[in-house]
Scaffold this motif. Structure first.
Motif, short mmCIF file in Angstrom:
data_model
loop_
_atom_site.label_atom_id
_atom_site.label_comp_id
_atom_site.label_asym_id
_atom_site.label_seq_id
_atom_site.Cartn_x
_atom_site.Cartn_y
_atom_site.Cartn_z
N ASP A 1 -17.46 52.62 8.86
CA ASP A 1 -18.56 51.66 8.65
C ASP A 1 -19.77 52.14 9.46
OD1 ASP A 1 -17.48 51.14 11.18
OD2 ASP A 1 -17.90 48.98 11.08
N ASP B 1 -21.66 54.69 16.79
CA ASP B 1 -20.54 55.40 17.43
C ASP B 1 -19.68 56.12 16.39
OD1 ASP B 1 -19.72 52.77 16.65
OD2 ASP B 1 -17.90 53.01 17.83
N ASP B 2 -19.64 55.56 15.16
CA ASP B 2 -18.94 56.27 14.08
C ASP B 2 -19.57 57.64 13.86
OD1 ASP B 2 -19.13 53.28 13.55
OD2 ASP B 2 -17.59 53.77 12.09
N ASN C 1 -20.19 47.38 10.40
CA ASN C 1 -21.29 47.32 11.36
C ASN C 1 -22.58 46.85 10.68
OD1 ASN C 1 -20.00 48.29 13.72
ND2 ASN C 1 -20.10 50.37 12.93
N HIS D 1 -26.02 47.99 16.69
CA HIS D 1 -26.25 49.35 16.15
C HIS D 1 -27.66 49.59 15.62
CE1 HIS D 1 -21.84 50.08 16.16
NE2 HIS D 1 -21.81 48.80 15.94
N LEU E 1 -12.31 53.99 11.07
CA LEU E 1 -13.23 53.70 12.18
C LEU E 1 -13.95 52.37 12.01
CD1 LEU E 1 -14.86 57.26 12.34
CD2 LEU E 1 -12.82 56.44 13.55
N MET F 1 -9.24 52.95 14.99
CA MET F 1 -9.99 52.36 16.10
C MET F 1 -10.00 50.87 15.80
SD MET F 1 -12.60 50.81 17.56
CE MET F 1 -11.85 50.36 19.10
N ASN G 1 -14.27 42.07 21.94
CA ASN G 1 -15.72 42.08 22.01
C ASN G 1 -16.35 41.09 21.03
OD1 ASN G 1 -15.11 43.53 19.74
ND2 ASN G 1 -16.15 45.41 20.33
N GLU H 1 -11.24 42.14 18.65
CA GLU H 1 -12.18 43.27 18.60
C GLU H 1 -12.82 43.31 17.21
OE1 GLU H 1 -13.17 47.10 17.05
OE2 GLU H 1 -11.33 46.03 16.57
N PHE H 2 -14.03 43.85 17.11
CA PHE H 2 -14.84 43.78 15.88
C PHE H 2 -14.09 44.22 14.61
CE2 PHE H 2 -17.79 45.64 12.80
CZ PHE H 2 -18.67 44.58 12.59
N ASN H 3 -13.51 45.42 14.63
CA ASN H 3 -12.95 45.95 13.37
C ASN H 3 -11.83 45.07 12.82
OD1 ASN H 3 -14.69 48.09 13.32
ND2 ASN H 3 -13.28 49.51 14.34
N PHE I 1 -10.09 48.91 22.03
CA PHE I 1 -11.40 48.86 22.67
C PHE I 1 -11.29 49.06 24.19
CE2 PHE I 1 -15.18 46.33 24.11
CZ PHE I 1 -16.14 47.18 23.57
N ARG J 1 -27.66 50.44 20.91
CA ARG J 1 -26.43 50.13 21.63
C ARG J 1 -26.65 50.14 23.15
NH1 ARG J 1 -21.37 51.13 18.89
NH2 ARG J 1 -19.78 50.32 20.26
N PRO K 1 -16.54 53.84 20.96
CA PRO K 1 -15.13 53.61 20.61
C PRO K 1 -14.60 54.52 19.50
CG PRO K 1 -16.32 51.54 20.77
CD PRO K 1 -17.34 52.61 20.93
N ASP K 2 -15.43 54.74 18.46
CA ASP K 2 -14.91 55.54 17.35
C ASP K 2 -14.74 57.02 17.74
OD1 ASP K 2 -14.78 53.34 15.71
OD2 ASP K 2 -16.83 53.60 15.00
C1 BDR Z 1 -15.79 49.01 16.79
O1 BDR Z 1 -16.68 48.09 16.16
C2 BDR Z 1 -17.85 48.74 15.76
O2 BDR Z 1 -18.97 48.05 16.24
C3 BDR Z 1 -17.78 50.15 16.27
O3 BDR Z 1 -18.32 51.05 15.32
C4 BDR Z 1 -16.30 50.39 16.49
O4 BDR Z 1 -15.68 50.87 15.31
C5 BDR Z 1 -15.70 48.68 18.26
O5 BDR Z 1 -15.26 47.36 18.44
#
Ligand code: BDR
Ligand code: CA
Length: 312
Positions: free
Chosen positions: A9, A13-14, A38, A80, A122, A148, A157, A163-165, A188, A221, A237-238
């Motif tokens: 996505d 960081d990807d 993202n 991002h 990712l 990830m 987060n 965590e986001f993903n 994370f 970021r 993270p990715d």
């Molecule tokens: C993950 O969420 C996204 O914001 C980043 O790209 C990473 O894959 C971290 O929580």
């Protein structure tokens, strides 16, 4: 040679993760599949095409799902940038995505290469879940998924536990965890502290063209982290997850676990509970069997030196 699909996505960081993979001469990336996460799918696809061009590669990009299985898409433009890449005007790809859908590409590629394909995921895992729903038999021949995702052994987060993903599409994460495909998770928790980059380290990285591209992509970021913690830093993270997929010596401790993804209650939505099966639990949840490897610690210096090498 190891054969990879990278599902992303992309996202600042990807982008670092993708460059790390594309600069590795020991893997063959058969395709990049995109997903809304993202930022919306149209942006993640343009960003993937741009990063492929930055690396002077010809890897095809396939568009996947624009939203999670059951929920509305949650994005993270505040982390991002609106374009996912720091809003620095860096995104102007000259190539287009392939006509074929990401899910069909994944299934066809696995069919052609049974037990050989490794998928680095990712972002939210919706494309993977859709592929499993469409053809579970074929997906049982995926060699490995590197994810990830999850808060690992730390805090989330998006919420205290998520965590986001995973939070974006917990239903899909649950499907992936129960698919019996071998999965390794980089959470994370591995990506903060020493694994993140100080402004001084970022200045050092920015001395090469790809390093400059990555530090620019991650400029929103940097500001975001400073705003929420008072300290400027960039976590990637990715890129951490990709390093664990590519380089065995980055992983210093890992456990075999049964992972359970919470999907039913709002407060815990997207939490992944990690049952370390080597530990005795007083109250035992009914653990069918291990379904994942979860990374506990990484060698931060090795991670950073592999990334620096890739950005040279
Ligand atoms: C993950 O969420 C996204 O914001 C980043 O790209 C990473 O894959 C971290 O929580
Ligand atoms: Ca991502």
């Amino acid at each position: 040679m190891r054969k990879f699909i990278i599902d992303t996505d992309i996202g600042s960081d990807d982008a670092a993760a993708l460059i790390m993979a594309m600069k590795n001469p020991e893997i063959d990336i058969l395709g990049i599949t995109t997903i809304g996460g993202n930022i919306p799918l149209e942006n993640t696809t343009r960003n993937a095409l741009q990063v492929v061009e930055e690396c002077k590669k010809e890897i095809p990009v396939y568009k996947g799902a624009d939203k999670p299985l059951k929920r509305d898409l949650v994005t993270a433009g505040n982390v991002h940038g609106k374009d996912g890449m720091g809003d620095k005007g860096l995104i102007h790809p000259t190539r287009k995505a392939e006509e074929k859908n990401a899910v069909d590409f994944i299934l066809e590629t696995v069919k052609k290469n049974p037990n050989e394909i490794e998928i680095a995921v990712l972002g939210p895992v919706t494309n993977i879940a859709l592929a499993i729903i469409k053809d579970r038999e074929t997906m049982s021949k995926v060699k490995h998924i590197w994810s990830m995702g999850t808060a690992g052994f730390g805090k989330g987060n998006m919420s205290p536990v998520a965590e986001f993903n995973v939070f974006v599409d917990a239903e899909s994460y649950d499907i992936m965890l129960n698919s019996q495909i071998p999965v390794t998770i980089a959470g994370f928790d591995l990506c903060l502290g020493d694994a993140s980059f100080t402004p001084e380290e970022l200045t050092e990285l920015a001395k090469t063209p790809l390093g400059k591209f990555i530090t620019d992509c991650n400029s929103t970021r940097l500001k975001f982290n400073e705003e929420i913690t008072g300290t400027p830093y960039v976590d990637l993270p990715d890129a951490v997850a990709m390093a664990t997929a590519l380089y065995e010596d980055v992983i210093t401790e890992k456990i075999e676990a049964y992972c359970y993804c919470c999907t039913k209650e709002e407060a815990t939505y997207g939490q992944v509970i990690i049952y370390d099966i080597s530990k005795p639990y007083t109250v035992t949840y009914n653990i069918p069997k291990t379904n994942t490897t979860v990374i506990k610690t990484i060698d931060v210096d090795k991670f950073k030196s592999y990334l620096k090498e890739a950005l040279k």
